[in-house]
Design a protein around this motif. Structure first.
Motif, PDB file in Angstrom:
ATOM      1  N   GLY A  38      35.408 -49.785 -19.665  1.00  0.00           N
ATOM      2  CA  GLY A  38      34.873 -49.538 -18.336  1.00  0.00           C
ATOM      3  C   GLY A  38      33.364 -49.386 -18.352  1.00  0.00           C
ATOM      4  O   GLY A  38      32.662 -49.862 -17.462  1.00  0.00           O
ATOM      5  N   HIS A  39      32.846 -48.759 -19.391  1.00  0.00           N
ATOM      6  CA  HIS A  39      31.404 -48.526 -19.477  1.00  0.00           C
ATOM      7  C   HIS A  39      30.624 -49.812 -19.702  1.00  0.00           C
ATOM      8  O   HIS A  39      29.429 -49.869 -19.421  1.00  0.00           O
ATOM      9  N   ALA A  40      31.289 -50.855 -20.184  1.00  0.00           N
ATOM     10  CA  ALA A  40      30.614 -52.145 -20.363  1.00  0.00           C
ATOM     11  C   ALA A  40      30.172 -52.727 -19.029  1.00  0.00           C
ATOM     12  O   ALA A  40      29.297 -53.580 -18.994  1.00  0.00           O
ATOM     13  N   ASN A  41      30.743 -52.255 -17.936  1.00  0.00           N
ATOM     14  CA  ASN A  41      30.265 -52.689 -16.624  1.00  0.00           C
ATOM     15  C   ASN A  41      28.862 -52.161 -16.361  1.00  0.00           C
ATOM     16  O   ASN A  41      28.054 -52.834 -15.727  1.00  0.00           O
ATOM     17  N   VAL A  42      28.566 -50.980 -16.843  1.00  0.00           N
ATOM     18  CA  VAL A  42      27.285 -50.327 -16.583  1.00  0.00           C
ATOM     19  C   VAL A  42      26.274 -50.599 -17.695  1.00  0.00           C
ATOM     20  O   VAL A  42      25.106 -50.861 -17.423  1.00  0.00           O
ATOM     21  N   VAL A  43      26.712 -50.547 -18.937  1.00  0.00           N
ATOM     22  CA  VAL A  43      25.819 -50.751 -20.083  1.00  0.00           C
ATOM     23  C   VAL A  43      26.410 -51.804 -21.037  1.00  0.00           C
ATOM     24  O   VAL A  43      26.741 -51.507 -22.180  1.00  0.00           O
ATOM     25  N   LYS A  86      29.495 -47.184  -9.926  1.00  0.00           N
ATOM     26  CA  LYS A  86      28.925 -48.026  -8.872  1.00  0.00           C
ATOM     27  C   LYS A  86      27.469 -47.643  -8.588  1.00  0.00           C
ATOM     28  O   LYS A  86      26.621 -48.508  -8.384  1.00  0.00           O
ATOM     29  N   ALA A  87      27.178 -46.360  -8.618  1.00  0.00           N
ATOM     30  CA  ALA A  87      25.809 -45.902  -8.369  1.00  0.00           C
ATOM     31  C   ALA A  87      24.866 -46.353  -9.479  1.00  0.00           C
ATOM     32  O   ALA A  87      23.738 -46.794  -9.207  1.00  0.00           O
ATOM     33  N   MET A  88      25.312 -46.259 -10.733  1.00  0.00           N
ATOM     34  CA  MET A  88      24.456 -46.683 -11.847  1.00  0.00           C
ATOM     35  C   MET A  88      24.249 -48.196 -11.818  1.00  0.00           C
ATOM     36  O   MET A  88      23.161 -48.682 -12.133  1.00  0.00           O
ATOM     37  N   LEU A  89      25.256 -48.945 -11.421  1.00  0.00           N
ATOM     38  CA  LEU A  89      25.077 -50.392 -11.254  1.00  0.00           C
ATOM     39  C   LEU A  89      24.030 -50.674 -10.184  1.00  0.00           C
ATOM     40  O   LEU A  89      23.176 -51.548 -10.354  1.00  0.00           O
ATOM     41  N   ALA A  90      24.077 -49.934  -9.085  1.00  0.00           N
ATOM     42  CA  ALA A  90      23.078 -50.109  -8.025  1.00  0.00           C
ATOM     43  C   ALA A  90      21.683 -49.777  -8.541  1.00  0.00           C
ATOM     44  O   ALA A  90      20.717 -50.495  -8.243  1.00  0.00           O
ATOM     45  N   CYS A  91      21.574 -48.727  -9.338  1.00  0.00           N
ATOM     46  CA  CYS A  91      20.275 -48.366  -9.913  1.00  0.00           C
ATOM     47  C   CYS A  91      19.764 -49.459 -10.848  1.00  0.00           C
ATOM     48  O   CYS A  91      18.556 -49.639 -10.990  1.00  0.00           O
ATOM     49  N   ARG A  92      20.666 -50.184 -11.462  1.00  0.00           N
ATOM     50  CA  ARG A  92      20.291 -51.296 -12.351  1.00  0.00           C
ATOM     51  C   ARG A  92      20.028 -52.571 -11.576  1.00  0.00           C
ATOM     52  O   ARG A  92      19.715 -53.599 -12.152  1.00  0.00           O
ATOM     53  N   GLY A  93      20.180 -52.522 -10.231  1.00  0.00           N
ATOM     54  CA  GLY A  93      19.872 -53.685  -9.412  1.00  0.00           C
ATOM     55  C   GLY A  93      21.069 -54.522  -9.027  1.00  0.00           C
ATOM     56  O   GLY A  93      20.915 -55.613  -8.488  1.00  0.00           O
ATOM     57  N   LEU A  94      22.264 -54.032  -9.285  1.00  0.00           N
ATOM     58  CA  LEU A  94      23.474 -54.762  -8.941  1.00  0.00           C
ATOM     59  C   LEU A  94      24.259 -53.936  -7.927  1.00  0.00           C
ATOM     60  O   LEU A  94      25.069 -53.076  -8.289  1.00  0.00           O
ATOM     61  N   LEU A 123      17.904 -46.316 -23.861  1.00  0.00           N
ATOM     62  CA  LEU A 123      18.755 -47.432 -24.274  1.00  0.00           C
ATOM     63  C   LEU A 123      18.011 -48.732 -24.020  1.00  0.00           C
ATOM     64  O   LEU A 123      17.216 -48.822 -23.090  1.00  0.00           O
ATOM     65  N   GLU A 124      18.277 -49.730 -24.829  1.00  0.00           N
ATOM     66  CA  GLU A 124      17.707 -51.039 -24.587  1.00  0.00           C
ATOM     67  C   GLU A 124      18.630 -51.750 -23.603  1.00  0.00           C
ATOM     68  O   GLU A 124      19.645 -52.313 -23.995  1.00  0.00           O
ATOM     69  N   LEU A 125      18.273 -51.682 -22.337  1.00  0.00           N
ATOM     70  CA  LEU A 125      19.116 -52.237 -21.289  1.00  0.00           C
ATOM     71  C   LEU A 125      18.515 -53.521 -20.734  1.00  0.00           C
ATOM     72  O   LEU A 125      18.208 -53.630 -19.566  1.00  0.00           O
TER      73      LEU A 125
END
Length: 132
Positions: A38-43, A86-94, A123-125
């Protein structure tokens, strides 16, 4: 642990797969072929990097990446609060939109705190090489 049948005619054969992001390093070392993360969606960069390093035998780097992933798991409540993902994805621009009822959206204050904590992990994101 779920057993997955080999794909007929495929060069890749997945014998075993596992869930549980806290078990990726141990799973790869134990011979697990694939993970449902599940975390692979965010990182995705972190999870793919962890898998690759463990699979190639660079266990020192893999341990460090597993520890980083464990910190992310803590920040995101290990998947128990989908609105954090979902919030962290939004913060990453998605922007994937908010959770739908009956789930409750996390507050903007918590979103900001968790995003700052995620960024503070250094993290290297960026993009994962070979990962689309």
């Amino acid at each position: 642990r779920d057993c997955v049948s080999c794909l007929v005619g495929s060069e890749m054969c997945i014998r075993d797969s596992s869930g549980g992001d806290g078990m990726i390093l141990m799973g790869v070392v134990s011979g697990i072929d694939a993970f449902v993360s599940g975390h692979a969606n965010v990182v995705p960069e972190l999870v793919v990097g962890l898998y690759r390093q463990a699979a190639t035998g660079d266990l020192a780097v893999a341990r460090a990446l597993q520890q980083q992933l464990n910190r992310v798991r803590d920040l995101l409540e290990d998947g128990l609060n989908l609105s954090l993902f979902k919030a962290m994805l939004a913060c990453r621009g998605l922007a994937v939109g908010p959770v739908r009822p009956p789930l409750v959206q996390v507050s903007e204050t918590i979103i900001a705190e968790r995003w700052q904590a995620l960024v503070a992990l250094n993290l290297e994101l960026a993009a994962v090489e070979g990962y689309a």
